[in-house]
Design an enzyme around this catalytic site. Structure first.
Site, PDB file in Angstrom:
ATOM      1  N   GLN A 168       8.429  -5.418  -2.774  1.00 35.37           N
ATOM      2  CA  GLN A 168       7.852  -5.235  -4.109  1.00 35.37           C
ATOM      3  C   GLN A 168       8.627  -4.167  -4.863  1.00 35.37           C
ATOM      4  O   GLN A 168       8.877  -3.081  -4.332  1.00 35.37           O
ATOM      5  CB  GLN A 168       6.386  -4.824  -4.023  1.00 35.37           C
ATOM      6  N   CYS A 215       0.510  -1.895 -11.222  1.00 34.32           N
ATOM      7  CA  CYS A 215       0.312  -0.508 -10.813  1.00 34.32           C
ATOM      8  C   CYS A 215      -0.281   0.306 -11.960  1.00 34.32           C
ATOM      9  O   CYS A 215       0.261   0.316 -13.068  1.00 34.32           O
ATOM     10  CB  CYS A 215       1.623   0.115 -10.364  1.00 34.32           C
ATOM     11  N   LEU A 274       0.842  -1.195   0.000  1.00 36.33           N
ATOM     12  CA  LEU A 274       0.000   0.000   0.000  1.00 36.33           C
ATOM     13  C   LEU A 274       0.879   1.247   0.000  1.00 36.33           C
ATOM     14  O   LEU A 274       1.734   1.410   0.866  1.00 36.33           O
ATOM     15  CB  LEU A 274      -0.908   0.015   1.238  1.00 36.33           C
ATOM     16  N   ALA A 308      -6.501  -5.174   0.710  1.00 34.40           N
ATOM     17  CA  ALA A 308      -5.950  -3.818   0.667  1.00 34.40           C
ATOM     18  C   ALA A 308      -6.803  -2.871   1.507  1.00 34.40           C
ATOM     19  O   ALA A 308      -6.618  -2.751   2.713  1.00 34.40           O
ATOM     20  CB  ALA A 308      -5.844  -3.341  -0.780  1.00 34.40           C
ATOM     21  N   ASN A 344      -7.274 -10.794  -5.509  1.00 32.72           N
ATOM     22  CA  ASN A 344      -7.205  -9.467  -4.897  1.00 32.72           C
ATOM     23  C   ASN A 344      -8.337  -8.591  -5.432  1.00 32.72           C
ATOM     24  O   ASN A 344      -8.595  -8.570  -6.627  1.00 32.72           O
ATOM     25  CB  ASN A 344      -5.836  -8.848  -5.214  1.00 32.72           C
TER      26      ASN A 344
END
Length: 626
Positions: A321, A353, A267, A496, A472
């Site tokens: 990451q 992303c 995050l 998330a 996710n």
């Protein structure tokens, strides 16, 4: 005390009701059908939801400009983001020289033109009045690294002896179980900054992949200008004869088993070390650092190398990451991380992303449209990361209604040794609009499941560890989590926003019921976060300001939680906008406030009064009440 709330499920009907009549009955009697959260009438202050906040979490977290904001500016001035918000904190006007933080060290400043004061009495005389209570850092580790600069100095400073108080027993215990890891040594950072860091295996891997790339380009009819090397095609093929076998096969990597693991997503901004440490205390098994860019890591940038730092409690189960668009960069970073860090369970490539800046540079979700490049990057990471397994995070595709993840996953599985694949059930274009496509996630999960079954049946490859598959998107309660994990092919779920709005979500997953956290329990969670933040950033004025800022960032999500006890039915969905509501006590009402000034007020309960120099601008204009 936390009250467990049983899930209310509709009983089987005794007779069949026509579908048209069902719809008519729902529209007539369900007064929450129009996107409103089902809050009990006695807790509703106003039913006008037009003033409630409209959040764009994806853009807000990355600080991106809301391109549509100017269109709605005249209609509603409180929509969209606060663009170009200032996040830097002011420093002390008179600063104490660092060598004098602990008077017992008796160090002398060696700088000829030091801008800091060396007069301890003068510094202490002008310091703001200390916060009440005991220093949280001192209570945690037995001493305070901020020393004389601490905002709770009187709790661990003897004015008569002019010495800092230290609890030697607690200091010993904390060194065994309460410390941070993956810190890059200063000399290594300098070597990276001066391009003097000696690389080993990644050099050879890059050469190998350069040759493969040139051969492929030549076979596809590319001009010599498009080929990296100046060698002729024959020379390039000759170099291929010196092929170097990967030093680590997947079977020699650390074992990675994520089946049923409780995973917190990487995050931006809010996924910092104190937050991740908090989530470990609330039941998380796996955490990831905020996305780090490969090039700044190679260059030894301080801010970028702060991201892979972790608390020792995060390991095992901590992943780093990275984002990149070049296999040369990924190979080098993978080697550096494997050699210079000690507590890393996996190295994750971000290929999901959506932000424009990375996408235009060919990073993040842009790699999904360049599968050959993506595969080469994964290979370079696998060959250079030592015993650290490599994982991948992707989206359904880059465009709406054109899912490409299934074909990409099939290729990744056939060409690389990827320990885990995470699929976010939205496209890049979709961002956070519309619901995640869990049907498609299940389809891709079946592909991974079939691949794992084939490997088990193949005697020559049965020793290679299976590939984990993680879903996710839109998991906000224990029912969402279990529904996903109980789907064939899905090993676990990455959470998330659900873990930001309701940090105890994994406690609910474990107990398989909704937990009605009291306002005092929720306040204690914020207190723990504050204490972890002070341990991480320091208890001096600058560290307290940082802790306060990130606590407010955290509360920009936690305030959106609607207490279970005031809901008519469960669960409340994230896309349901709540009317103005009041809690069961004043503290619960305060914790649900969407006014950022109330967040600062809450922070003062743990961090002392916010000084006149403290600045915080919320992500969303709807939280800015002036």
């Amino acid at each position: 005390m936390t009250e467990a709330v049983e899930t209310k499920r509709p009983q089987d009907a005794q007779f069949e009701v026509p579908e048209a009549k069902k719809q008519h009955v729902e529209e007539k009697h369900d007064h929450f059908a129009k996107g409103m959260a089902p809050i009990k009438p006695e807790f509703i202050v106003s039913v006008d939801v037009s003033k409630s906040a409209s959040y764009n979490d994806d853009e807000a977290e990355t600080g991106e400009r809301n391109n549509d904001d100017h269109k709605s500016k005249r209609k509603n001035k409180k929509k969209g983001q606060n663009k170009n918000r200032e996040v830097k904190q002011n420093k002390e006007e008179i600063r104490l020289c660092p060598v004098l933080i602990d008077p017992e060290d008796s160090n002398e400043c060696t700088k000829e033109k030091c801008r800091n004061t060396h007069n301890i009495e003068e510094y202490l005389a002008q310091k703001p009045e200390d916060n009440e209570g005991t220093c949280p850092v001192f209570e945690a580790i037995g001493y305070c690294p901020s020393g004389l600069k601490c905002r709770w100095l009187k709790s661990h400073y003897n004015h008569e002896t002019k010495k800092l108080i230290k609890d030697l027993d607690l200091m010993t215990k904390s060194k065994e179980s309460n410390y941070e890891v993956n810190k890059l040594k200063q000399e290594l950072r300098f070597a990276l900054q001066r391009n003097r860091y000696e690389l080993g295996v990644s050099k050879e891997i890059i050469k190998e992949l350069d040759i493969q790339k040139n051969i492929t380009a030549s076979q596809n009819g590319a001009s010599m200008g498009e080929i990296d090397s100046s060698s002729t095609q024959d020379e390039t093929k000759e170099k291929m004869a010196s092929y170097i076998e990967q030093p680590f096969k997947i079977s020699e990597k650390k074992k990675l088993d994520l089946r049923g693991a409780k995973i917190v997503s990487p995050l931006t901004t809010v996924g910092n070390l104190p937050y991740r440490r908090l989530m470990k205390t609330l039941g998380a098994d796996v955490t990831y650092c905020e996305m780090a860019l490969a090039t700044p890591l190679m260059q030894g940038t301080n801010a970028e190398w702060a991201l892979p730092k972790a608390h020792v409690s995060e390991y095992p189960g901590f992943g780093i990451q990275i984002a990149t668009n070049q296999y040369s960069a990924s190979a080098k970073v993978a080697e550096i991380i494997s050699r210079e860090t000690t507590h890393v369970s996996e190295l994750n490539l971000n290929s999901g992303c959506p932000i424009d800046l990375l996408y235009k540079q060919g990073q993040g979700s842009a790699l999904m449209d360049q599968p050959t490049k993506l595969v080469r990057i994964l290979k370079s990471m696998n060959a250079s990361s030592g015993d650290i397994p490599v994982t991948l995070k992707i989206r359904t595709g880059t465009r709406d209604n054109k899912n490409t993840a299934k074909a990409l996953v099939e290729r990744v599985l056939s060409e690389g040794d990827t320990a885990a694949i995470t699929l976010h059930g939205r496209s890049r274009q979709q961002r956070y609009t519309k619901q995640a496509n869990w049907d498609y996630i299940g389809e891709v999960g079946k592909v991974v499941q079939d691949w794992n079954n084939k490997k088990e049946d193949d005697k020559e490859r049965s020793d290679i560890q299976r590939t984990n598959f993680i879903g996710n998107g839109d998991v906000y309660n224990f029912e969402d989590w279990h529904n996903a994990v109980n789907t064939d092919g899905i090993d676990s779920v990455m959470v998330a926003r659900g873990a930001l709005i309701k940090p105890w979500i994994f406690e609910e997953v474990e107990s398989q019921q909704y937990l009605d956290k009291s306002s005092k329990e929720r306040l204690e969670i914020l207190r723990n976060y504050s204490n972890f933040a002070l341990e991480h950033w320091g208890s001096d004025e600058y560290g307290v300001a940082l802790a306060r800022r990130f606590l407010c960032e955290f509360m920009s999500f936690t305030h959106r939680y609607i207490p279970v006890g005031i809901l008519e039915k469960l669960p409340a969905k994230l896309n349901q906008r709540p009317p103005q509501w009041k809690g069961r006590d004043d503290l619960e009402t305060l914790l649900g406030s969407d006014n950022y000034k109330d967040w600062i007020k809450i922070s003062e309960m743990f961090l002392g009064k916010a000084g006149d120099n403290f600045q915080f601008i919320p992500k969303h204009k709807s939280n800015s009440y002036e």
